[in-house]
Design a protein around this motif. Structure first.
Motif, PDB file in Angstrom:
ATOM      1  N   MET A   1       1.138  -1.559   0.026  1.00 24.22           N
ATOM      2  CA  MET A   1      -0.312  -0.316  -0.417  1.00 24.22           C
ATOM      3  C   MET A   1       0.869   1.188  -0.384  1.00 24.22           C
ATOM      4  SD  MET A   1      -3.270   1.162   2.480  1.00 24.22           S
ATOM      5  CE  MET A   1      -2.938  -0.323   3.241  1.00 24.22           C
ATOM      6  N   ASN A   2       0.557   2.444  -1.002  1.00 23.91           N
ATOM      7  CA  ASN A   2       1.091   3.255  -0.531  1.00 23.91           C
ATOM      8  C   ASN A   2       0.506   4.402   0.644  1.00 23.91           C
ATOM      9  OD1 ASN A   2       1.992   2.686  -2.991  1.00 23.91           O
ATOM     10  ND2 ASN A   2       1.239   4.193  -4.487  1.00 23.91           N
ATOM     11  N   GLU A   3       2.466   4.772   0.567  1.00 15.39           N
ATOM     12  CA  GLU A   3       1.760   5.654   1.728  1.00 15.39           C
ATOM     13  C   GLU A   3       2.332   7.013   1.347  1.00 15.39           C
ATOM     14  OE1 GLU A   3       1.935   6.007   6.141  1.00 15.39           O
ATOM     15  OE2 GLU A   3       4.191   6.673   5.496  1.00 15.39           O
ATOM     16  N   ILE A   4       1.655   8.575   1.207  1.00 12.67           N
ATOM     17  CA  ILE A   4       1.891   9.709   0.807  1.00 12.67           C
ATOM     18  C   ILE A   4       1.778  10.584   1.660  1.00 12.67           C
ATOM     19  CG2 ILE A   4       1.643  11.309  -1.262  1.00 12.67           C
ATOM     20  CD1 ILE A   4       0.852   8.688  -2.219  1.00 12.67           C
ATOM     21  N   SER A   5       3.326  11.065   1.666  1.00 13.96           N
ATOM     22  CA  SER A   5       4.109  12.298   2.372  1.00 13.96           C
ATOM     23  C   SER A   5       3.981  13.723   1.817  1.00 13.96           C
ATOM     24  CB  SER A   5       5.957  12.154   2.596  1.00 13.96           C
ATOM     25  OG  SER A   5       5.724  11.044   3.488  1.00 13.96           O
ATOM     26  N   VAL A   6       3.917  14.928   2.007  1.00 13.14           N
ATOM     27  CA  VAL A   6       3.432  16.095   1.676  1.00 13.14           C
ATOM     28  C   VAL A   6       3.808  16.697   2.007  1.00 13.14           C
ATOM     29  CG1 VAL A   6       2.076  17.635   0.186  1.00 13.14           C
ATOM     30  CG2 VAL A   6       1.572  15.257   0.055  1.00 13.14           C
ATOM     31  N   SER A   7       4.095  18.048   2.051  1.00 14.70           N
ATOM     32  CA  SER A   7       4.583  19.667   2.529  1.00 14.70           C
ATOM     33  C   SER A   7       4.451  20.264   1.569  1.00 14.70           C
ATOM     34  CB  SER A   7       5.995  19.550   3.133  1.00 14.70           C
ATOM     35  OG  SER A   7       6.889  19.921   2.265  1.00 14.70           O
ATOM     36  N   ALA A   8       3.515  21.415   2.716  1.00 15.45           N
ATOM     37  CA  ALA A   8       2.758  23.140   1.938  1.00 15.45           C
ATOM     38  C   ALA A   8       3.479  23.720   3.334  1.00 15.45           C
ATOM     39  CB  ALA A   8       1.511  22.785   1.141  1.00 15.45           C
ATOM     40  N   PRO A   9       3.661  24.934   2.102  1.00 16.84           N
ATOM     41  CA  PRO A   9       4.202  26.117   2.826  1.00 16.84           C
ATOM     42  C   PRO A   9       2.958  27.095   3.551  1.00 16.84           C
ATOM     43  CG  PRO A   9       5.016  26.587   0.669  1.00 16.84           C
ATOM     44  CD  PRO A   9       3.649  25.376   0.366  1.00 16.84           C
ATOM     45  N   GLY A  10       3.683  28.224   4.689  1.00 16.71           N
ATOM     46  CA  GLY A  10       3.019  28.443   4.911  1.00 16.71           C
ATOM     47  C   GLY A  10       3.350  30.288   4.207  1.00 16.71           C
ATOM     48  N   LYS A  11       2.790  32.132   3.890  1.00 14.00           N
ATOM     49  CA  LYS A  11       2.988  32.412   3.891  1.00 14.00           C
ATOM     50  C   LYS A  11       2.490  33.141   4.665  1.00 14.00           C
ATOM     51  CE  LYS A  11      -1.244  34.992   3.747  1.00 14.00           C
ATOM     52  NZ  LYS A  11      -1.716  34.407   4.789  1.00 14.00           N
ATOM     53  N   PHE A  12       2.862  35.079   4.202  1.00  9.48           N
ATOM     54  CA  PHE A  12       2.485  36.028   4.847  1.00  9.48           C
ATOM     55  C   PHE A  12       2.410  36.812   3.306  1.00  9.48           C
ATOM     56  CE2 PHE A  12       7.521  36.965   5.230  1.00  9.48           C
ATOM     57  CZ  PHE A  12       7.476  38.148   4.502  1.00  9.48           C
TER      58      PHE A  12
ATOM     59  N   TYR B   1       3.289  19.347   7.300  1.00  3.08           N
ATOM     60  CA  TYR B   1       3.685  18.446   6.916  1.00  3.08           C
ATOM     61  C   TYR B   1       2.144  17.220   7.083  1.00  3.08           C
ATOM     62  CZ  TYR B   1       7.702  20.319   7.190  1.00  3.08           C
ATOM     63  OH  TYR B   1       9.219  20.573   6.533  1.00  3.08           O
ATOM     64  N   MET B   2       1.700  16.766   5.967  1.00  3.41           N
ATOM     65  CA  MET B   2       1.035  15.314   5.854  1.00  3.41           C
ATOM     66  C   MET B   2       1.229  13.744   5.396  1.00  3.41           C
ATOM     67  SD  MET B   2      -2.585  16.226   4.752  1.00  3.41           S
ATOM     68  CE  MET B   2      -2.688  16.837   5.493  1.00  3.41           C
ATOM     69  N   SER B   3       0.674  13.280   6.505  1.00  6.75           N
ATOM     70  CA  SER B   3       0.934  11.585   5.398  1.00  6.75           C
ATOM     71  C   SER B   3      -0.443  10.894   5.218  1.00  6.75           C
ATOM     72  CB  SER B   3       2.023  10.821   5.808  1.00  6.75           C
ATOM     73  OG  SER B   3       1.900  10.255   7.263  1.00  6.75           O
ATOM     74  N   VAL B   4      -0.644  10.626   4.197  1.00  7.62           N
ATOM     75  CA  VAL B   4      -2.018   9.473   3.738  1.00  7.62           C
ATOM     76  C   VAL B   4      -2.069   8.730   3.093  1.00  7.62           C
ATOM     77  CG1 VAL B   4      -4.126  10.549   2.961  1.00  7.62           C
ATOM     78  CG2 VAL B   4      -3.165  12.552   3.047  1.00  7.62           C
ATOM     79  N   ARG B   5      -2.737   7.330   3.648  1.00  5.05           N
ATOM     80  CA  ARG B   5      -2.520   6.240   2.750  1.00  5.05           C
ATOM     81  C   ARG B   5      -3.930   5.347   3.585  1.00  5.05           C
ATOM     82  NH1 ARG B   5       0.280   1.621   6.117  1.00  5.05           N
ATOM     83  NH2 ARG B   5       1.827   2.593   6.150  1.00  5.05           N
ATOM     84  N   ARG B   6      -3.748   5.025   3.251  1.00 12.25           N
ATOM     85  CA  ARG B   6      -6.172   4.442   2.486  1.00 12.25           C
ATOM     86  C   ARG B   6      -6.159   3.349   3.602  1.00 12.25           C
ATOM     87  NH1 ARG B   6      -8.252   2.532  -3.231  1.00 12.25           N
ATOM     88  NH2 ARG B   6     -10.032   2.604  -1.964  1.00 12.25           N
TER      89      ARG B   6
END
Ligand code: MEV
Length: 314
Positions: free
Chosen positions: A1-12, A36-41
């Protein structure tokens, strides 16, 4: 099964808040504080290993609905302070959109992610501009409503017959200090206050125009790496925002205390409380000044990448 790791920045928002509501340009810069976030089924919806009610998370619910309503387990770890105008909610939506698209084989095109995340934010809050979600998806810097060269245009977003054009700005790596006043202030009433002032006072409309002009000058300062000029524009913008009535005693105190050690300083976001931002090359001195005047400082860097996805197969 895949685990997806993602990151996305904040801003001002460095220039243009409030005036952007009236079609003027605004500039947001991504910062090196990320969600930071990881998602799996999974067989039910979980957040940080606990069963969670998706209805209590409207932006996640919106994105799940667009991605086959797959039950997933989501693990989140945010380094973006919440409730201080630094785009933590938008970064969450961008990260989750990218993760679900990756899991369901959808497009990972930045513009698709920015649009879906904006729709999720709008669904959750019933208002807003695509500034935060676009800054988080693309990273570096983005401008809204700015006249730009063809190769600077990133994407356009239309909602309720209103179209925003989003263009990119190649931001140098700069050091800023964010100072949080600790005072929470909701955006809606502040936007409404400016609207009433503008409707009843012709000078307020001129101030909105002046903020628009300063923001365009700021785009050129960023293009030319003119840090001194950019700082001066920030401080001017703070004065104009104060005249519009969206600063506060706490914000003014932190701006004044920082200026001796800074190129410029201003409130960032809706105002009324929340945070201010300082452009400086002596961040330690600015942090001390902010702390000794009742604020909570932290140092951020700009020139950082947008949403990033990696897939781990097990
Ligand atoms: C809030 O971060 C920025 C405002 O201009 C509101 C908006 O653009 O939706 C005050």
């Amino acid at each position: 099964m895949n685990e997806i790791s993602v990151s996305a920045p904040g801003k001002f928002v460095i220039l243009g808040e409030h005036a952007v509501v009236y079609g003027k340009p605004a500039i947001a810069l991504a910062i090196n504080k990320r969600f930071y976030m990881s998602v799996r089924r999974d067989n039910e919806f979980k957040i940080n290993n606990e069963a969670a009610d998706i209805r209590a998370n409207p932006h996640l619910k919106y994105i799940l609905g667009k991605n086959d309503m797959l039950p997933v387990s989501v693990h989140m770890d945010s380094k973006i302070p919440t409730g201080s105008g630094l785009g933590s909610s938008a970064a969450l939506s961008v990260a989750f959109s990218a993760a679900m698209r990756s899991l369901c084989g959808g497009s990972l095109d930045e513009s698709e992610i920015a649009k879906e995340a904006f729709e999720a934010e709008y669904f959750s809050q019933g208002r807003g501009s695509p500034m935060d979600t676009s800054a988080s998806a693309h990273g570096y810097g983005i401008a809204l409503n700015a006249q730009c060269e063809k190769d600077e245009l990133l994407w356009e977003i239309t909602k309720n017959e209103h179209t925003w054009n989003i263009s990119k700005i190649n931001v140098p790596s700069m050091t800023f200090v964010i100072g949080n006043t600790g005072v929470r202030a909701a955006t809606g009433p502040l936007v409404e206050k400016v609207r009433k002032y503008k409707d009843s006072n012709g000078f307020a409309a001129d101030i909105v125009d002046d903020i628009g002009k300063i923001t365009l000058e700021g785009m050129n300062a960023l293009r030319n790496n003119d840090i001194v000029g950019l700082g001066e524009l920030m401080t001017k913008d703070h004065k104009l925002l104060s005249i519009l009535g969206v600063s506060s005693n706490e914000l003014n105190k932190l701006v004044k205390a920082s200026l001796p050690y800074a190129y410029g300083a201003k409130l960032t976001g809706a105002g009324g409380g929340g945070s201010m931002v300082v452009l400086t090359d002596t961040p330690d001195k600015v942090c001390d000044a902010i702390s000794s005047h009742g604020g909570s400082p932290f140092v951020v860097r700009t020139g950082v990448e947008g949403v990033r996805v990696s897939v781990k197969s097990e």
